[in-house]
Every structure is written in structure tokens, then in C-alpha cells.
Motif scaffolding. Sequence first.
Motif, PDB file in Angstrom:
ATOM      1  N   TYR A  39       2.026 -16.538   0.769  1.00  0.00           N
ATOM      2  CA  TYR A  39       2.844 -16.730  -0.430  1.00  0.00           C
ATOM      3  C   TYR A  39       3.332 -18.174  -0.563  1.00  0.00           C
ATOM      4  CZ  TYR A  39       2.931 -11.649  -0.602  1.00  0.00           C
ATOM      5  OH  TYR A  39       2.568 -10.318  -0.681  1.00  0.00           O
ATOM      6  N   GLU A  40       2.539 -19.129  -0.057  1.00  0.00           N
ATOM      7  CA  GLU A  40       2.998 -20.518  -0.034  1.00  0.00           C
ATOM      8  C   GLU A  40       3.181 -21.113  -1.427  1.00  0.00           C
ATOM      9  OE1 GLU A  40       0.281 -23.065   1.925  1.00  0.00           O
ATOM     10  OE2 GLU A  40      -1.518 -22.133   1.086  1.00  0.00           O
ATOM     11  N   GLU A  41       2.585 -20.523  -2.445  1.00  0.00           N
ATOM     12  CA  GLU A  41       2.732 -21.049  -3.804  1.00  0.00           C
ATOM     13  C   GLU A  41       3.683 -20.210  -4.659  1.00  0.00           C
ATOM     14  OE1 GLU A  41       1.503 -23.885  -4.662  1.00  0.00           O
ATOM     15  OE2 GLU A  41       0.370 -24.147  -2.790  1.00  0.00           O
ATOM     16  N   SER A  42       4.399 -19.298  -4.054  1.00  0.00           N
ATOM     17  CA  SER A  42       5.249 -18.390  -4.825  1.00  0.00           C
ATOM     18  C   SER A  42       6.724 -18.620  -4.528  1.00  0.00           C
ATOM     19  CB  SER A  42       4.892 -16.937  -4.518  1.00  0.00           C
ATOM     20  OG  SER A  42       5.409 -16.560  -3.247  1.00  0.00           O
ATOM     21  N   SER A  65       7.866 -17.675  -0.990  1.00  0.00           N
ATOM     22  CA  SER A  65       7.757 -18.719   0.024  1.00  0.00           C
ATOM     23  C   SER A  65       8.887 -19.730  -0.101  1.00  0.00           C
ATOM     24  CB  SER A  65       6.409 -19.439  -0.115  1.00  0.00           C
ATOM     25  OG  SER A  65       6.294 -20.491   0.806  1.00  0.00           O
TER      26      SER A  65
END
Length: 216
Positions: free
Chosen positions: A144-147, A150
Motif C-alpha cells: 500500500y505504498e501509494e495509498s 501507507s
Amino acid sequence: MVAHEKRNSAQLFCAVPTRNDLALSSLIFSAQPTQKLEYPPPPFTERKICATIKNTITNFFAYNTKREIVRQVKDTEAFKRCYADTISCSHPCLARYNKNGSKEYPINCGYCYPCLIRKSSLLDIDEMKKYSYQGENYDFLMAYEESEKSADLRAVLGSVYRCKHSSDEELKRYIRCVGELTEEEVEKFLTLYKKSIDDLVHLFSADQRMKEYLGL
């Protein structure tokens, strides 16, 4: 806090337990707090409020981390029976929007600051893992690094990293900025904050990749 007074020969009590570890966390570091309504008031604000009340007031959890509080009550039947159904989350109703999987709510998300503090407080017991996500794991961070999920987790990780790479004097300078505190109080809150961060480190260290990510 506990307010008490004698009236008609009876001792009256009003208990309002609060913790200052979250209050300090939201004020010391620049990351946006994830649960504005749950955070207890800063210590100096709390003191000003108490000054308007004539009764004697004692905040018996003022210098305890949530983990320390759990240790005090973990063997009681009420705690063992009910703690798994309690909510400490910033956004406990997000599950209702799930396209797949469980839509049960309210439920702790597992990745916001209050959820991670909650998890770290329950490290000494056999916890029922009732969360939407395992936010303390490296796999979650990468998935979830782009959410926004994150972003919540990274704010917590940023707090841990900064604390671990700051001197006591620097941390005390931040603590003094929250308001009118005595030097004794500053020292106590420094100890409280560092213990809360250590509990989070303990939680994250279960995943070696997360530990390396934090540079620990």
C-alpha cells in the motif's frame, strides 16, 4: 483522571482515565495526527481545565504507557472478556467499503497510530488479532505504498525513526513546546514518550525487514 469530593459525609469519585503518550506523539512530531478526537489534551491544557474545578483531581495514568496500563488489568475477568471487542481506531468503519473480503465494522484498521499503539500495548498477552490489516508488517507497507493507508503507517514509522535518532535534550526541547511544564514533568514525559516508542519498536521488530527499514 479522578475527581473526588466529600458531600454529606460520602466520598464521591469521577474517573476519567487519560494518557499523555498519544498527546505527546501528536505534538512532538510534525506528522499529522490520525485521530484528532481520541488524543487526550496536552498536559498543560489538561492542567488549565483542572484548575477550574474545585474538587481534587488526580490523573493516575499520566505517566503510564498503554502497555503498562494493560499489565495492570490484564488478569481481570472484565478485561479478558471484553478487550478484543474494544475500538482504538482512527477510521473503524472503512471495512464497509470493501469490495472483497469482510465488511464487518466497526473494526480496528491495524495501521493507524492508535491501532499500532494498541497492538504494542497487547504484546504481553495472547491477543485476538481482530484487525482489518496487519499494518506492522513490511508486506503491508510495500503493498500500500501509494495509498493513504501507507501514509498513516509512514507517519508512525517517522515518529519512531526520529525519536531513535534524537538526543534526550532535543526531545525535551520538543516536549517543552507543548506548554507550561516543570522540569520534573518534562523528565517524566520524556521517559513516557521513549517507553511508548520502545513498545512500537518491539512490535515492528517481529518483522526483520521492518526493523531494517527503520534502521534499527
